[in-house]
Write an enzyme that holds these catalytic residues in place. Sequence first.
Site, PDB file in Angstrom:
ATOM      1  CG  ASP A  47     -19.238-114.909  80.718  1.00  0.00           C
ATOM      2  OD1 ASP A  47     -18.093-115.379  80.710  1.00  0.00           O
ATOM      3  OD2 ASP A  47     -19.564-113.892  80.081  1.00  0.00           O
ATOM      4  CG  HIS A  75     -14.919-122.938  81.165  1.00  0.00           C
ATOM      5  ND1 HIS A  75     -15.054-124.067  80.404  1.00  0.00           N
ATOM      6  CD2 HIS A  75     -15.613-121.976  80.523  1.00  0.00           C
ATOM      7  CE1 HIS A  75     -15.803-123.790  79.350  1.00  0.00           C
ATOM      8  NE2 HIS A  75     -16.145-122.529  79.403  1.00  0.00           N
ATOM      9  CE  LYS A 178      -9.305-123.497  60.781  1.00  0.00           C
ATOM     10  NZ  LYS A 178      -9.837-124.111  62.019  1.00  0.00           N
ATOM     11  CB  THR A 275     -16.207-115.568  69.515  1.00  0.00           C
ATOM     12  OG1 THR A 275     -14.815-115.882  69.623  1.00  0.00           O
ATOM     13  CG2 THR A 275     -16.983-116.822  69.139  1.00  0.00           C
ATOM     14  N   GLY A 449     -28.776-124.928  89.043  1.00  0.00           N
ATOM     15  CA  GLY A 449     -27.622-124.533  89.866  1.00  0.00           C
ATOM     16  C   GLY A 449     -28.011-123.496  90.901  1.00  0.00           C
ATOM     17  CE  LYS A 452     -17.217-118.860  92.200  1.00  0.00           C
ATOM     18  NZ  LYS A 452     -16.130-117.945  92.529  1.00  0.00           N
TER      19      LYS A 452
END
EC number: 6.3.4.4
Length: 461
Positions: A47, A75, A178, A275, A449, A452
């Site tokens: 994020d 995203h 997998k 993850t 940044g 947005k």
Amino acid sequence: MSDSFLSGHFNMSLGRSANDHKSAAVKRARNDSGNKVAVVLGAQWGDEGKGKVVDLLATESDVVCRCQGGNNAGHTVVVDEEEYDFHLLPSGIINTKCTSFIGNGVVIHLPGLFEEIDKNEKRGLKGWDKRLVISDRAHIVFDFHQAVDGLQEVQRQAQEGQNIGTTKKGIGPTYACKASRTGLRICDLMADFGEFSTRVKNLVLQYQSMYPALKVDVESELKKLKDYAERIRPLIRDGVYFMYDAIHGPPKKILVEGANAALLDIDFGTYPFVTSSNCTVGGVCTGLGIPPANIGEVYGVSKAYTTRVGIGAFPTEQLNAVGELLQTRGHEVGVTTGRKRRCGWLDLVILKYAHMINGFTAIALTKLDILDVLDEIKVGVAYKINGKRVPYFPANMEVLQKVEVEYETFPGWKTDTSAVRKWSDLPPKAQNYIRFVENRIGVPIKWVGVGKSRECMIQMF
């Protein structure tokens, strides 16, 4: 066995003498190794605003690739006031001049993919089917993988009193399949459907023996998959050859969009609260089938503070008014799950650690504007245990839970930066903060940044 024997053997096996080999090597060196791929990776717990950086670079890219993860990533990209949400589609899909590629390392939930396409079509996405390519080696996420994901979380909660906080999108169970060689891939769906159906049914039986509560309507899932198979057939390619052609053909700008982030990596993240794929730079090679020599720029993306979704250690977390302010001002809610994100100060220990693994060539520091209202701003610079500095990032979660963070404190700039478009217009105290971060990590900050949309990324060089 001597080296000379080995090299002699190697050359004989190629049917040429050592001298031929030398001249071939000289010729080879003159040959360029092909186009380089630029990579955008999360440097924290996800994020960070990778979508924005990817979107910025995708406007000039010829190919944008996803190499790992599934629709557990989220995203958001804003173009001309329109917000697009991507989970499986590379965010380059908005660019009409760009090919989007879903690599073999990605796990694909076909209903999720088409739902995402339909949603974005309603928002104005057109002609995606001419620009999307999918590797035939990508593994398939079945609906029952998602059901199993939910059951496993319930089981963890019951047995250990805590779950992992997965997105319940079936990603973990698919990667587990997998690794245990029971998974099915897109190429299987493209081949004999009878054979495919038999293997799916066997997989369901295997899961039901482990999870007696699992109810699966196999026939209806297979029927849906048969329809999806025809819809995606025109998009399927051999990914290795596709990438090889992209790299060795005419000059092209190739971009890889990382999903998740360094601290969620299955090997290097805060295991087990991670993850199920490699979201560090190594996953680019294995997830697309390209050599390390073809990796060019590696851009790390980090917020000007830190957030984390779900559970697991988070040393700089602020369970106080600061944390709440960051959460509300930063609208820190997960794109995929809608969960509130946990918030805290910027942690340079994790950024340096992410850099050690990924070798960032530059960094994008996002959401600086969220800090605009603070009187003072802290940055975590080291971890201590029993008053002694820990010279590494602890692998063990119990140890990481115990660390105390050593902070550097900066005065806030108390100025609205959201309209700033160039470095020289940033308040000196904000510049000071950015330079400190840059010097401590030892990587140049290329973008800052302050909002947005893509116009809100101040480019430094």
